[in-house]
Design an enzyme around this catalytic site. Structure first.
Site, PDB file in Angstrom:
ATOM      1  N   TYR A  69      51.471  38.108  34.632  1.00 47.08           N
ATOM      2  CA  TYR A  69      49.865  37.824  35.498  1.00 47.08           C
ATOM      3  C   TYR A  69      48.771  36.914  35.343  1.00 47.08           C
ATOM      4  O   TYR A  69      49.159  36.743  34.205  1.00 47.08           O
ATOM      5  CB  TYR A  69      49.486  39.668  34.881  1.00 47.08           C
ATOM      6  CG  TYR A  69      47.972  39.802  35.593  1.00 47.08           C
ATOM      7  CD1 TYR A  69      47.593  40.750  36.035  1.00 47.08           C
ATOM      8  CD2 TYR A  69      46.781  39.150  34.892  1.00 47.08           C
ATOM      9  CE1 TYR A  69      46.530  40.761  36.701  1.00 47.08           C
ATOM     10  CE2 TYR A  69      45.513  39.555  35.075  1.00 47.08           C
ATOM     11  CZ  TYR A  69      45.011  40.088  36.412  1.00 47.08           C
ATOM     12  OH  TYR A  69      43.705  41.030  36.714  1.00 47.08           O
ATOM     13  N   GLU A  96      43.441  36.481  41.228  1.00 49.62           N
ATOM     14  CA  GLU A  96      44.227  38.103  40.297  1.00 49.62           C
ATOM     15  C   GLU A  96      45.763  37.636  41.041  1.00 49.62           C
ATOM     16  O   GLU A  96      46.056  38.008  42.115  1.00 49.62           O
ATOM     17  CB  GLU A  96      43.625  38.993  40.457  1.00 49.62           C
ATOM     18  CG  GLU A  96      44.851  40.060  40.069  1.00 49.62           C
ATOM     19  CD  GLU A  96      44.362  41.525  39.443  1.00 49.62           C
ATOM     20  OE1 GLU A  96      44.422  42.398  39.099  1.00 49.62           O
ATOM     21  OE2 GLU A  96      43.938  42.308  40.867  1.00 49.62           O
TER      22      GLU A  96
END
Length: 416
Positions: free
Chosen positions: A138, A227
């Site tokens: 991530y 993101e």
């Protein structure tokens, strides 16, 4: 996403309605932006018709591809369409299968945990090559209030809800402050890649380059967040951005024309889009009491008082200090267009905003729209006597109050 990345709930959104900072773009547009900065992604092709999906799928060969509904909402894979199709993400083996899925997705509404029961229209699909990463990470770039600048947030536990990861294992989250002017150095980026556990030297270098380029996009394009979830490391040692979400600062629209040209208003609440044309700060909610207020603070207080007396606001609406009778009239039109609205509460404190302007706009709108719902008005401040006299002479059924609690109680009662 982390708490600092969350899109707040309806009321929290309303607090900052005067500083909307959340333009989002579709996944296929995000992929194009990443590729324009040399950031590797799985091969992806957007399609806006079933026929385009058929032709696009032919470019992926015998391994097939993944088809994804392009809707601005999370949870697409677990969502469902209003025509009965389950899931907004599917693996397809043949071009004909891609066409079949596209025909069911395009033009239908996808309902997810983020869209609400109404869902959002799907106008396009994206077909992407199938790449199965050996490990998922991530990565996000965002502004951090505590740091006072941009940070890169990363975790070796990607491909899942990062907030759940942070709650269960805070040590799994790595936060790296970024020098605003100079960005990440190669040494800082490599150090992060090693901490995350990228295996080979080649993968570490590829990941580091991606980190550096993500911040370049963030700064160049006035992003509020980027993101990547997941960032995948493939079995052959390469690194790809498998999924991307972007948010951009609305205040930068004047210098980011190319980004804001990507805006898809079909993904937004129509009444909010209409309100923006008149510089009205409007957020649609789910209640039955329409609110027209000046100032975000007073608007929030008004909604709190309504809730205290058992009511539910149908909207947040701050007309601001520079409103004219014409903009007030437009605000009123937006309120009465909502069939859920059973009463309207106007609460104005006239400082910069003149009460007589509000009264003029309300009277004109009430006459033109043949208002049927009860209208409760509380006006205090600049030009208050003149405004009250205008309302009295209008002959309209407008119920005036001076006391806020009393006005709110009646608004709730009349909406019941």
């Amino acid at each position: 996403m982390l708490a600092s990345l969350r899109k707040a709930g309806s009321l929290a959104r309303a607090v900052s309605a005067g500083q909307r900072r959340f333009l989002s773009i579709h996944e296929y547009q995000s992929v194009n932006l990443l590729n324009s900065y040399g950031i590797p992604t799985p091969k992806s092709i957007a399609a806006k018709t079933p026929e385009e999906a058929l032709e696009a799928a032919k470019q992926f060969g015998s391994t097939g591809c993944v088809i994804k509904a392009q809707v601005l909402a999370g949870g697409r894979g677990k969502g469902h369409f209003d025509n009965g199709l389950q899931g907004g993400v599917h693996v397809v083996q043949t071009p004909e299968q891609a066409k079949e899925y596209a025909s069911k997705m395009i033009g239908a509404k996808l309902i997810t945990k983020q869209t609400g029961a109404a869902g959002r229209i799907c106008n396009a699909v994206m077909l992407a090559e199938r790449r199965d990463p050996s490990h998922e990470y991530y990565v996000a770039v965002l502004n951090d209030r505590n740091v006072g600048g941009p940070v890169l947030v990363a975790s070796s536990q990607g491909g899942m809800n990062i907030e759940e990861v942070a709650a269960k294992d805070p040590n799994a989250i790595i936060t790296v402050p970024i020098d605003f002017e100079n960005g990440l150095s190669k040494a800082e980026a490599l150090d992060l890649a090693k901490k995350l556990g990228f295996k080979s030297e080649g993968a570490q270098n590829e990941a580091a380059d991606i980190f550096i380029r993500l911040y370049k996009i963030f700064k160049d394009k006035d992003a509020t967040q980027i993101e990547i979830n997941p960032m995948g490391e493939t079995a052959d040692g390469h690194v790809l951005c498998m999924d991307a979400k972007f948010g951009f600062d609305d205040n930068a629209e004047f210098r980011q024309k190319d980004i804001f040209a990507l805006r898809d208003i079909t993904q937004e609440e129509p009444s909010e889009v209409e309100a923006q044309k008149y510089n009205l700060n409007f957020i649609k909610l789910d209640g039955s009491i329409g609110c027209l207020v000046n100032g975000a603070g007073l608007a929030m207080a008004t909604m709190d008082v309504l809730a205290l007396h058992g009511g539910n606001p149908a909207n947040f609406l701050d007309v601001g200090g520079g409103a004219t009778p014409e903009t007030v009239k437009k605000a009123f039109e937006i309120l009465v267009a909502d069939p859920k609205v059973k009463s309207i509460f106007i609460n104005i404190f006239g400082g910069i905003m003149r009460c007589d302007y509000i009264a003029e706009g309300v009277i004109n709108a009430a006459k033109e729209l043949s208002l049927q719902v009860p209208l409760i008005v509380r006006l205090k401040g600049t030009k208050e006597p003149e405004a009250k006299e205008m309302i009295r002479k209008s002959g309209l059924k407008i119920i005036p109050f001076d006391d806020l609690d009393e006005a709110a109680q009646n608004a709730v009662k009349l909406a019941a």
